[in-house]
Structure formats: structure tokens, C-alpha cells
Design a protein around this motif. Sequence first.
Motif, PDB file in Angstrom:
ATOM      1  N   LYS A  85      46.743   0.274  68.278  1.00 29.81           N
ATOM      2  CA  LYS A  85      48.173   0.263  68.712  1.00 29.81           C
ATOM      3  C   LYS A  85      49.274   0.268  67.688  1.00 29.81           C
ATOM      4  N   ALA A  88      49.389   3.551  66.160  1.00 30.88           N
ATOM      5  CA  ALA A  88      50.129   4.565  67.249  1.00 30.88           C
ATOM      6  C   ALA A  88      51.600   4.350  66.910  1.00 30.88           C
ATOM      7  N   GLN A 148      57.451   4.748  79.839  1.00 31.57           N
ATOM      8  CA  GLN A 148      56.061   4.977  80.368  1.00 31.57           C
ATOM      9  C   GLN A 148      54.957   3.975  79.841  1.00 31.57           C
ATOM     10  N   ARG A 149      54.164   3.716  80.528  1.00 36.28           N
ATOM     11  CA  ARG A 149      53.042   2.483  79.952  1.00 36.28           C
ATOM     12  C   ARG A 149      52.373   2.672  78.896  1.00 36.28           C
ATOM     13  N   GLU A 150      52.617   1.493  78.016  1.00 31.88           N
ATOM     14  CA  GLU A 150      52.015   1.443  76.605  1.00 31.88           C
ATOM     15  C   GLU A 150      52.273   2.633  75.833  1.00 31.88           C
ATOM     16  N   LEU A 151      53.456   3.295  76.243  1.00 25.66           N
ATOM     17  CA  LEU A 151      53.959   4.361  75.172  1.00 25.66           C
ATOM     18  C   LEU A 151      54.585   3.791  74.077  1.00 25.66           C
ATOM     19  N   PRO A 152      54.275   4.072  72.880  1.00 24.48           N
ATOM     20  CA  PRO A 152      55.046   3.286  71.775  1.00 24.48           C
ATOM     21  C   PRO A 152      56.465   3.724  71.820  1.00 24.48           C
ATOM     22  N   ASP A 155      58.122   6.501  70.356  1.00 26.60           N
ATOM     23  CA  ASP A 155      58.127   7.685  71.277  1.00 26.60           C
ATOM     24  C   ASP A 155      58.740   7.720  72.666  1.00 26.60           C
TER      25      ASP A 155
END
Lengths: 176, 61
Positions: A85, A88, A148-152, A155
Amino acid sequence: MSDYEEVRVLPTGVYRVRYKQLTPGQIKALRTRTQKKLQVLRMKRNRLISELYEIEAAMEKVQGFLEENQSPEIDGYMQRWESMKAEAEKRAEAYLRDFLGEEGYAKFRKAGFLELQDTLGETWRIYADGTAMRWENGNFRRVCVIRQRELPLPDHIVSVVQTIREQPERLMNVRR
Amino acid sequence: MRRLNELGHETLELTPEDAEKLIVSEQGHYFVVDEATRTLLKEVSLEPGQRIALIPIARGG
């Protein structure tokens, strides 16, 4: 024989005591009632014991689950996930910098927000925490954008900027 | 092809045909941007060696 009543003086107070004489039929009925009461209490006790066993079994299961979850293997997986993560986030930050250009990126990080106009002439602000706002009736009003779930986060910012630039109508009618 | 997602920029090396198939299947979810020119690709017609990025389309709640 008949009922009997007396007054008794005890250290705790004065009591009127009534003694009721029982017939053999009443004694039988009393025995039956008492036996039933005992039976009910036994059943209640058995229910509680079986509930206790169930609770103990559930506790053992939860305890086992907890122990499994604390295995070094899972800890290692979590560490790898965290480091992935972090990587990312780094890549996303670099992409945001590239996406906005050096000057735009520096301004964004300094001001804490990015201001842009869409093709419809509307003014928008995207803050460093990903919040989007649109100028409306003399104020910037918050627009609800789903991350959006878990999108850094960088981003997510790229995604919001790109959407405002290309398809602002997607975010026009959503307000928090 | 670079796809922005929770994995943090998933990079895929695809033939133009496979990339086009993927883009069509993801249509409506991503913007397709040419990495070299930073322009939005309106039509899905790719050249060998072309580098593209799929940027998620933001949705309102």
C-alpha cells in the motif's frame, strides 16, 4: 385441631404468626407443587448448564480464531500488504505530480487545493483530502464523490480532476 | 497499460487487440488516456508500443 395464631417478639421486631392446619389432601397438593417447582428449577438449571457449555464452545472457537489470526504468517501477510500500500501511495503520488505538471503540483501542495474550470464554465476545487467543491451561488459547496475502495488518495484526486475536465455532468447533481 | 486501482497502478503488457478488448469491457468505468500526449482517447484504436493509462471515472454519491 384448628388454625393457630400467635404474636412473637424477636430481636428484629414483633410478628404475628399464623399457623394453618393442613389436611392430608392439602399436604399431598403441597408436595406435588413443591415437586413441580423442583422440576422447573432442575430444568432451568439444565438449560443454564447447556447454555454455559455452548458459551464455552463458542469462546473456544473465537479464541482459536484469534490465535490463528495472530500467527506470524498472517502478520507477515499484513506487513507485505502495508508495504504494498505504501508503494502504491508513492507511485500514485508520482503519477499525480506528473498528471498536474511540476508547477500545478507545487501549487496544489502549497495551497492544499486545486482550482479548475470545467467545459461548462463551472469552477471546482479539489482539496488534498480528496474533497470536491463546486462554486454555486457565491459559495463553494461540497460535492459528494465516492472514493473507490482502497484507491490511493492521489489516484482518487487524479480521477476526480479527470472527470471534472471530461465529464463534469457526472458530478453536477450530487451534493452533500 | 497502466490501470489505476487499489493495487496502485497495475501495469499490463498487452497486444493492441487484447488492450482494446479490455478497454471495451471496462467502458464507462475508466477514461483511456495516452501516456505520451496526456490526451483522452475517444476511440479505442491502439498502436503497438502505445502506452495508455486507465483512470477511474469518479462517481457521485
